[in-house]
Write an enzyme that holds these catalytic residues in place. Structure first.
Site: not given
Ligand code: ZN
Length: 423
Positions: A215-216
């Site tokens: 998610r990063n």
């Protein structure tokens, strides 16, 4: 015959998405049904149920499912499932809807009917029930008492806040999903249904596939995790969250560009597939790690990469709790058990003395020799324009991120915490 791991639950992919004429007919019928508004989280859950991502779920949970999942990680029929998947509604809607009714589930943001549902149960989840769920699902092993947990969780745990903010009633029942929202068009080429990712893996002749949850933006630590997985599996599925974000998160299209640049420059492309899935974070820490593995099994992955503080929330969980929880879950018979196994990897970093990427299991050197890698620290540095340490990320990736930050008109303050040193 597919060599891939079978979908979770032993029933194949339980697809509830209608298409073509079936969808048109159901949509027409839905116009006449009572409409119930759904939250963005429910919308993501609906799409996952629709495309078979949440197999064997075919709808929203009953009270017995909810209780079994909270207490024992098991649905009422004995199938492993790690987190509640509930349709919450307000009292007014609940009192107007009866068991046996058919309803339409409506997304107010997209102004779209997402699904129809046959109601099989209509029940209350009181504040006490929700508190019970929070303690079972979100409380880490290291938390001394429930009182201690609530002292911090009520203000600082986004997962707890989401559950406590749910409407007081729930409807259970099977759904017919009529839309995948904006995902197929907005993330064309990245957004896969499980049947599609399975097809890609099969075409490449893969059997053992590892999933990387992302998610990063990918930094060197993610790259290293992927490369370890490539060494021991047939391929890696880099699977990014493309659901809703919180302020300060980097948008999915920028993250996708970063992954493309990294795969092109630093991987054998044939061994990597990039995909996206339509969920929001539930901030459930170790239990979320289990959910990640369960739905990756449906996408065709036999291994789930679980590094340090996987799906961590602040300092709520031990650094390796998302790894050890896999050894503590029940293992019902056959397909009802979780078959996707964790690929447990220790804390990884760049070490000057080792002259490369290493982990606590391989590097004998000290803190002063290591560049600790963290997505949160990276975002903070980029956002505030401070220099990024060498070996933190690849230049091609950092260039894309710097361009993104340069274009931002509003700066968002990034909060750091102990766990942010390595997520
Ligand atoms: Zn070292």
């Amino acid at each position: 015959m597919s060599q891939l791991i079978p979908p979770h639950g032993g029933k194949g992919l339980t697809i509830c998405l209608l298409e073509g004429a079936d969808r048109d007919a159901e949509l027409k019928k839905a116009q006449e049904l009572k409409k119930v508004e759904v939250s963005q989280r429910v919308k993501g859950d609906l799409i996952m149920i629709g495309i078979g991502g949440f197999s064997p779920l075919t709808g929203f949970m009953t009270k017995a499912d909810w209780k079994g999942v909270c207490d024992n990680f098991l649905l009422a029929d004995g199938t492993f499932w790690p987190v509640p998947v509930m349709l919450d509604v307000n009292k007014e809607d609940a009192s107007a809807i009866h068991v046996g009714d058919e309803i339409a589930l409506y997304d107010p943001e997209g102004d779209k009917i997402m699904a129809t549902m046959q109601v099989t149960e209509n029940f209350e989840l009181t504040d006490d029930d929700k508190k019970y769920e929070c303690e079972k699902v979100f409380m880490g092993e290291g938390t001394p008492t429930a009182d201690e947990f609530w002292k911090i969780a009520k203000d600082d745990h986004p997962g707890v806040q989401m559950v406590m903010a749910q409407k007081p009633c729930c409807l259970a029942g099977p759904v017919k999903v009529l839309s995948e929202g904006e995902y197929p068009t907005k993330y064309a080429g990245i957004y896969h249904r499980p049947a599609e990712s399975r097809k890609i893996f099969e075409e490449r002749g893969w059997k053992e596939v590892a999933a990387l949850q992302l998610r990063n933006p990918m930094h060197r630590s993610h790259e290293y995790l992927c490369k370890i997985a490539v060494e021991v599996c047939d391929g890696v599925y880099i699977h990014s969250l493309v659901g809703n974000l919180k302020p300060g998160d980097i948008p999915a299209d920028t993250r996708v560009k970063c992954i493309d640049a990294l795969v092109k420059g630093y991987f054998v492309e044939q061994n990597v597939v990039q995909g996206g899935y339509p969920l929001d974070m539930r901030y459930a820490g170790p239990r979320e790690g289990l959910l990640h593995a369960a739905f990756r099994q449906n996408y065709g992955c036999s291994k789930m990469i679980i590094g340090r503080d996987h799906a961590g929330v602040g300092d709520f969980y031990g650094m390796f709790e998302a790894q050890t929880i896999f050894d503590k879950i029940p293992t019902p018979e056959g397909g009802q058990a979780l078959l996707c196994q964790p690929l447990k990897i220790d804390w990884t970093f760049y070490c000057y003395k080792c002259d490369g990427m290493a982990s606590l299991r391989t590097c004998p050197h000290g803190k002063e020799d290591r560049v600790l890698l963290s997505g949160t620290m990276l975002r903070k540095g980029l956002s505030e324009g401070t220099p990024i340490p060498d070996h933190f990320g690849r230049d091609e990736v950092l260039d894309i991120l710097r361009k993104y930050y340069a274009g931002l008109t509003e700066k968002v303050k990034i909060k750091t915490h102990k766990a942010a040193m390595g997520d």
